[in-house]
Design a protein around this motif. Structure first.
Motif, PDB file in Angstrom:
ATOM      1  N   ILE A  58      26.374  -0.813   7.543  1.00  0.00           N
ATOM      2  CA  ILE A  58      27.433   0.078   8.003  1.00  0.00           C
ATOM      3  C   ILE A  58      26.977   1.512   7.779  1.00  0.00           C
ATOM      4  CG2 ILE A  58      29.775   0.885   7.541  1.00  0.00           C
ATOM      5  CD1 ILE A  58      30.571  -1.987   6.948  1.00  0.00           C
ATOM      6  N   TYR A  59      27.210   2.353   8.768  1.00  0.00           N
ATOM      7  CA  TYR A  59      26.713   3.723   8.726  1.00  0.00           C
ATOM      8  C   TYR A  59      27.801   4.669   9.216  1.00  0.00           C
ATOM      9  CZ  TYR A  59      22.711   0.646   8.875  1.00  0.00           C
ATOM     10  OH  TYR A  59      21.839  -0.390   8.620  1.00  0.00           O
ATOM     11  N   TYR A  60      27.853   5.851   8.599  1.00  0.00           N
ATOM     12  CA  TYR A  60      28.867   6.845   8.946  1.00  0.00           C
ATOM     13  C   TYR A  60      28.245   8.219   9.120  1.00  0.00           C
ATOM     14  CZ  TYR A  60      32.287   3.413   7.288  1.00  0.00           C
ATOM     15  OH  TYR A  60      33.043   2.282   7.106  1.00  0.00           O
ATOM     16  N   ALA A  61      28.864   9.003   9.982  1.00  0.00           N
ATOM     17  CA  ALA A  61      28.542  10.423  10.030  1.00  0.00           C
ATOM     18  C   ALA A  61      29.076  11.079   8.759  1.00  0.00           C
ATOM     19  CB  ALA A  61      29.176  11.063  11.263  1.00  0.00           C
ATOM     20  N   ASP A  62      28.389  12.096   8.301  1.00  0.00           N
ATOM     21  CA  ASP A  62      28.823  12.771   7.068  1.00  0.00           C
ATOM     22  C   ASP A  62      30.248  13.309   7.195  1.00  0.00           C
ATOM     23  OD1 ASP A  62      25.564  14.225   6.265  1.00  0.00           O
ATOM     24  OD2 ASP A  62      26.414  12.247   5.847  1.00  0.00           O
ATOM     25  N   SER A  63      30.627  13.721   8.392  1.00  0.00           N
ATOM     26  CA  SER A  63      31.931  14.339   8.599  1.00  0.00           C
ATOM     27  C   SER A  63      33.096  13.367   8.408  1.00  0.00           C
ATOM     28  CB  SER A  63      32.000  14.958   9.996  1.00  0.00           C
ATOM     29  OG  SER A  63      31.774  13.963  10.988  1.00  0.00           O
ATOM     30  N   VAL A  64      32.828  12.071   8.432  1.00  0.00           N
ATOM     31  CA  VAL A  64      33.928  11.098   8.318  1.00  0.00           C
ATOM     32  C   VAL A  64      33.796  10.200   7.086  1.00  0.00           C
ATOM     33  CG1 VAL A  64      34.165  11.116  10.825  1.00  0.00           C
ATOM     34  CG2 VAL A  64      32.894   9.255   9.718  1.00  0.00           C
ATOM     35  N   LYS A  65      32.712  10.322   6.357  1.00  0.00           N
ATOM     36  CA  LYS A  65      32.515   9.474   5.167  1.00  0.00           C
ATOM     37  C   LYS A  65      33.668   9.645   4.201  1.00  0.00           C
ATOM     38  CE  LYS A  65      27.505   8.962   4.859  1.00  0.00           C
ATOM     39  NZ  LYS A  65      26.278   9.459   4.221  1.00  0.00           N
ATOM     40  N   GLY A  66      34.163   8.521   3.703  1.00  0.00           N
ATOM     41  CA  GLY A  66      35.262   8.547   2.757  1.00  0.00           C
ATOM     42  C   GLY A  66      36.631   8.593   3.402  1.00  0.00           C
ATOM     43  N   ARG A  67      36.686   8.844   4.713  1.00  0.00           N
ATOM     44  CA  ARG A  67      37.964   8.899   5.416  1.00  0.00           C
ATOM     45  C   ARG A  67      38.095   7.793   6.458  1.00  0.00           C
ATOM     46  NH1 ARG A  67      39.160  13.088   8.592  1.00  0.00           N
ATOM     47  NH2 ARG A  67      36.991  13.555   9.146  1.00  0.00           N
ATOM     48  N   PHE A  68      36.983   7.451   7.109  1.00  0.00           N
ATOM     49  CA  PHE A  68      36.995   6.441   8.172  1.00  0.00           C
ATOM     50  C   PHE A  68      36.318   5.170   7.679  1.00  0.00           C
ATOM     51  CE2 PHE A  68      37.016   9.450  12.130  1.00  0.00           C
ATOM     52  CZ  PHE A  68      38.115  10.119  11.596  1.00  0.00           C
ATOM     53  N   THR A  69      36.786   4.031   8.191  1.00  0.00           N
ATOM     54  CA  THR A  69      36.170   2.741   7.870  1.00  0.00           C
ATOM     55  C   THR A  69      35.984   1.940   9.150  1.00  0.00           C
ATOM     56  OG1 THR A  69      37.254   2.708   5.702  1.00  0.00           O
ATOM     57  CG2 THR A  69      36.373   0.627   6.526  1.00  0.00           C
ATOM     58  N   ILE A  70      34.752   1.520   9.394  1.00  0.00           N
ATOM     59  CA  ILE A  70      34.469   0.654  10.532  1.00  0.00           C
ATOM     60  C   ILE A  70      34.398  -0.780  10.039  1.00  0.00           C
ATOM     61  CG2 ILE A  70      31.955   0.902  10.327  1.00  0.00           C
ATOM     62  CD1 ILE A  70      31.821   0.796  13.416  1.00  0.00           C
ATOM     63  N   SER A  71      34.914  -1.696  10.844  1.00  0.00           N
ATOM     64  CA  SER A  71      34.848  -3.115  10.510  1.00  0.00           C
ATOM     65  C   SER A  71      34.827  -3.914  11.803  1.00  0.00           C
ATOM     66  CB  SER A  71      36.042  -3.525   9.636  1.00  0.00           C
ATOM     67  OG  SER A  71      37.261  -3.328  10.340  1.00  0.00           O
TER      68      SER A  71
END
Length: 127
Positions: A58-71
């Motif tokens: 699972i990978y996130y853009a820095d701008s959404v880390k900690g706020r968005f969750t992909i599943s």
């Protein structure tokens, strides 16, 4: 061919939450990596999050880390994006994307490396 249909967008106040869904059809869903991108007016399409076919990467853009969750739910052929603590700068059209999961993380954040796209769903965050 893989068909992707997003849903769940809307208007929300800053600090609120939304959950986007992307339903896939046409091929074996569990063979595909899935991602979310977004595009604001006048800006380029940007990577938001991605998930490998088995869900172990699972990978996130820095701008959404900690706020968005992909599943993802491979039994339902659906990928989700839970968005919390939304900010006005999250306002954009959100797109679901898919690609056959055989090239690992190569070009993960590059729109051109994704093959299939949904039509997009609008997310508007008011201040």
């Amino acid at each position: 061919q893989v068909q992707l249909v997003e849903s769940g967008g809307g208007l929300v106040q800053a600090g609120g939450s939304l959950r986007l869904s992307c339903a896939a059809s046409g091929r074996t869903f569990s063979d595909y990596a899935m991602a979310w991108f977004r595009q604001a007016p006048g800006k380029e399409r940007e990577f938001v999050a991605a998930i490998r076919r088995s869900g172990d990467g699972i990978y996130y853009a820095d701008s959404v880390k900690g706020r968005f969750t992909i599943s993802r739910d491979n039994a339902k052929n659906t990928v989700y994006l839970q968005m919390n603590s939304l900010k006005p700068e999250d306002t954009a059209v959100y797109y679901c994307a898919a690609r056959f999961d055989y090239i690992g993380t190569y070009g993960l954040q590059t729109p051109g490396q994704w093959v299939y796209w949904g039509q997009g769903t609008q997310v508007t965050v008011s201040s």
